[in-house]
Write a protein that holds these residues in place. Structure first.
Motif, PDB file in Angstrom:
ATOM      1  N   LEU A 140       0.823  -1.201   0.000  1.00 54.42           N
ATOM      2  CA  LEU A 140       0.000   0.000   0.000  1.00 54.42           C
ATOM      3  C   LEU A 140       0.862   1.258   0.000  1.00 54.42           C
ATOM      4  N   THR A 141       0.318   2.327  -0.541  1.00 57.40           N
ATOM      5  CA  THR A 141       0.965   3.632  -0.409  1.00 57.40           C
ATOM      6  C   THR A 141       0.736   4.122   1.016  1.00 57.40           C
ATOM      7  N   LYS A 142       1.396   5.179   1.399  1.00 58.10           N
ATOM      8  CA  LYS A 142       1.209   5.732   2.740  1.00 58.10           C
ATOM      9  C   LYS A 142      -0.247   6.113   2.972  1.00 58.10           C
ATOM     10  N   GLU A 143      -0.876   6.749   2.013  1.00 62.59           N
ATOM     11  CA  GLU A 143      -2.268   7.167   2.150  1.00 62.59           C
ATOM     12  C   GLU A 143      -3.187   5.955   2.283  1.00 62.59           C
ATOM     13  N   GLN A 144      -2.937   4.921   1.500  1.00 65.26           N
ATOM     14  CA  GLN A 144      -3.736   3.696   1.578  1.00 65.26           C
ATOM     15  C   GLN A 144      -3.529   3.011   2.928  1.00 65.26           C
ATOM     16  N   PHE A 145      -2.294   3.001   3.395  1.00 67.46           N
ATOM     17  CA  PHE A 145      -1.975   2.428   4.704  1.00 67.46           C
ATOM     18  C   PHE A 145      -2.761   3.148   5.791  1.00 67.46           C
ATOM     19  N   ILE A 146      -2.768   4.480   5.751  1.00 65.05           N
ATOM     20  CA  ILE A 146      -3.482   5.273   6.749  1.00 65.05           C
ATOM     21  C   ILE A 146      -4.970   4.956   6.715  1.00 65.05           C
ATOM     22  N   GLN A 147      -5.548   4.872   5.534  1.00 60.43           N
ATOM     23  CA  GLN A 147      -6.979   4.566   5.425  1.00 60.43           C
ATOM     24  C   GLN A 147      -7.291   3.165   5.959  1.00 60.43           C
ATOM     25  N   GLU A 148      -6.425   2.205   5.669  1.00 59.15           N
ATOM     26  CA  GLU A 148      -6.625   0.840   6.167  1.00 59.15           C
ATOM     27  C   GLU A 148      -6.487   0.810   7.687  1.00 59.15           C
ATOM     28  N   TYR A 149      -5.514   1.542   8.212  1.00 62.07           N
ATOM     29  CA  TYR A 149      -5.311   1.642   9.653  1.00 62.07           C
ATOM     30  C   TYR A 149      -6.580   2.183  10.312  1.00 62.07           C
TER      31      TYR A 149
END
Length: 126
Positions: A10-19
């Motif tokens: 995941l990109t950082k933004e995708q990681f944050i959304q998943e988190y």
């Protein structure tokens, strides 16, 4: 032949959304007193974090999450930052601040994590 495809990072933004999805989901299970589902989701969440801890954006993403407007996301990120031994001063300040307020689960969680961090609860890891 049944080959498992490598999961795309995941990109950082995708990681944050998943988190955030994990944090919101775990909170919903806690508020509904469904501790079994919360425990299952927590295990998946920890595996998710462990699989991304070596990403170059991991520390920055946790910092971004500690600045989120949702208190439970902020507390979760501060707890995880302590677990990974990053952003320690910021994490402690967030947890101390929230533990003094009336945020139900978040205040209690913050208080417990601080006690674990300072060794007031023996044999407990973050």
């Amino acid at each position: 032949m049944n080959l498992k495809m490598k999961k795309e990072k995941l990109t950082k933004e995708q990681f944050i959304q998943e988190y955030i999805k994990y944090a919101v989901g775990m909170r919903a299970h806690m508020e509904n007193n469904n501790y079994r589902k919360n425990n299952v989701l927590t295990k998946k969440f920890n595996k998710f974090l462990d699989s991304y801890e070596m990403e170059e954006y991991f520390e920055e993403a946790l910092c971004d999450l500690m600045n989120d407007s949702r208190v439970n996301v902020k507390v979760s990120a501060a707890c995880k930052a302590l677990r990974y031994k990053i952003h320690i001063e910021t994490s402690l300040n967030i947890l101390k601040d929230i533990s003094k307020k009336n945020y139900k689960f978040d205040s209690l969680s913050s208080e417990m994590v601080l006690k674990m961090y300072y060794g007031e609860i023996p044999n407990r890891k973050l």
